[in-house]
Design an enzyme around this catalytic site. Structure first.
Site, PDB file in Angstrom:
ATOM      1  N   LYS A  40      34.931  40.972  44.033  1.00 43.33           N
ATOM      2  CA  LYS A  40      34.904  39.822  44.936  1.00 43.33           C
ATOM      3  C   LYS A  40      36.182  39.006  44.752  1.00 43.33           C
ATOM      4  CE  LYS A  40      31.179  37.532  45.804  1.00 43.33           C
ATOM      5  NZ  LYS A  40      30.762  37.760  47.187  1.00 43.33           N
ATOM      6  N   SER A  41      36.636  38.428  45.845  1.00 36.94           N
ATOM      7  CA  SER A  41      37.894  37.677  45.810  1.00 36.94           C
ATOM      8  C   SER A  41      37.822  36.458  44.897  1.00 36.94           C
ATOM      9  CB  SER A  41      38.314  37.260  47.218  1.00 36.94           C
ATOM     10  OG  SER A  41      37.354  36.406  47.793  1.00 36.94           O
ATOM     11  N   THR A  42      36.647  35.865  44.734  1.00 35.27           N
ATOM     12  CA  THR A  42      36.509  34.703  43.848  1.00 35.27           C
ATOM     13  C   THR A  42      36.960  35.050  42.434  1.00 35.27           C
ATOM     14  OG1 THR A  42      34.702  33.824  45.184  1.00 35.27           O
ATOM     15  CG2 THR A  42      34.867  33.016  42.912  1.00 35.27           C
ATOM     16  N   TYR A  43      36.556  36.216  41.937  1.00 35.03           N
ATOM     17  CA  TYR A  43      36.966  36.651  40.602  1.00 35.03           C
ATOM     18  C   TYR A  43      38.401  37.155  40.602  1.00 35.03           C
ATOM     19  CZ  TYR A  43      32.403  36.005  38.449  1.00 35.03           C
ATOM     20  OH  TYR A  43      31.272  35.453  37.935  1.00 35.03           O
TER      21      TYR A  43
ATOM     22  N   ARG B 210      40.898  36.244  42.307  1.00 37.18           N
ATOM     23  CA  ARG B 210      41.835  35.125  42.340  1.00 37.18           C
ATOM     24  C   ARG B 210      41.940  34.421  40.993  1.00 37.18           C
ATOM     25  NH1 ARG B 210      41.679  33.092  48.415  1.00 37.18           N
ATOM     26  NH2 ARG B 210      40.934  35.042  49.304  1.00 37.18           N
TER      27      ARG B 210
ATOM     28  N   LEU C 234      29.167  47.792  35.292  1.00 37.52           N
ATOM     29  CA  LEU C 234      30.332  47.075  35.818  1.00 37.52           C
ATOM     30  C   LEU C 234      31.366  46.924  34.713  1.00 37.52           C
ATOM     31  CD1 LEU C 234      28.218  44.210  37.391  1.00 37.52           C
ATOM     32  CD2 LEU C 234      29.351  46.020  38.688  1.00 37.52           C
ATOM     33  N   GLU C 235      32.626  47.110  35.072  1.00 37.70           N
ATOM     34  CA  GLU C 235      33.708  46.931  34.112  1.00 37.70           C
ATOM     35  C   GLU C 235      34.545  45.731  34.552  1.00 37.70           C
ATOM     36  OE1 GLU C 235      33.694  50.007  35.968  1.00 37.70           O
ATOM     37  OE2 GLU C 235      32.374  51.035  34.562  1.00 37.70           O
TER      38      GLU C 235
ATOM     39  N   TYR D 203      25.025  64.448  43.367  1.00 33.21           N
ATOM     40  CA  TYR D 203      25.093  64.072  41.948  1.00 33.21           C
ATOM     41  C   TYR D 203      23.822  64.545  41.232  1.00 33.21           C
ATOM     42  CZ  TYR D 203      26.404  61.270  37.892  1.00 33.21           C
ATOM     43  OH  TYR D 203      26.778  60.868  36.640  1.00 33.21           O
TER      44      TYR D 203
END
Length: 192
Positions: free
Chosen positions: A115-118, A120, A140-141, A174
């Site tokens: 997400k752009s919030t993170y 940025r 999640l990494e 998978y």
């Protein structure tokens, strides 16, 4: 996709349990008892689904001078944290998982973007594609690329899943291959 993407996501989530728990709209505030609080958004977006981060974190540390080796991963390489937030040290890395459990259909490939919030704030989210018929909590990494400590919020949006639907089902999924991360729950470490 022949129908609107947000309607397709809602249909797949509700009829096929593709995402559980599922939020059919975009959530920007949550009720915290005494009133509502703004959060980093999550839920169904125009062409994807914004996932939340659970409150389980593994923050990498150099306290034991272990080498990070995907073939011989040393669990002493991280510290477990459970909480509403997680602070990632400068130029460091953390693992977490999604609140949501995914069941990807046989004709869908899913790509995750931060997400752009993170972004940025210099916090990069990296997740490998979710292949057809993969299921589980997504590990999640998070990379803190800054020289300052960085905070991640549990139960708020951290990344967006984009679903690419094919006209035909894949030949080998998978699940068919017996993928090593099939059905993972919680934060899952590297496997060979």
């Amino acid at each position: 996709m022949s129908i609107q993407a947000d309607r397709w996501i809602r249909r797949m989530a509700l009829e096929n349990k593709m995402i559980e728990p599922f939020e059919p709209g975009m959530v920007r505030t949550v009720d915290r008892g005494a009133g509502s609080e703004r959060v980093i958004s999550f839920g169904t977006s125009s062409y994807g689904y914004d996932v939340r981060c659970a409150n389980e974190f593994k923050v990498f540390t150099n306290i034991h001078s272990a080498i990070v080796d995907p073939k011989q991963f040393d669990e002493r390489s991280f510290v477990d944290i459970v909480g509403d937030t997680c602070v990632i040290p400068p130029n460091s890395f953390a693992l977490a998982r999604t609140v949501e459990y995914f069941r990807i259909p046989r004709n869908v490939l899913t790509i995750c973007l931060g997400k752009s919030t993170y972004a940025r704030c210099g916090i990069i989210v990296n997740v490998t594609p979710l292949e057809p018929e993969w299921e589980g909590h997504v590990t999640l990494e998070f990379s803190n690329t800054t020289t300052l400590p960085a905070r991640i919020y549990a139960n708020e949006g951290v990344a967006q899943m984009i679903f690419l639907a094919a006209d035909e089902e894949c030949e080998t999924s998978y699940r068919d291959r017996g993928g090593k991360y099939q059905g993972q729950r919680g934060v899952t470490l590297p496997r060979t």
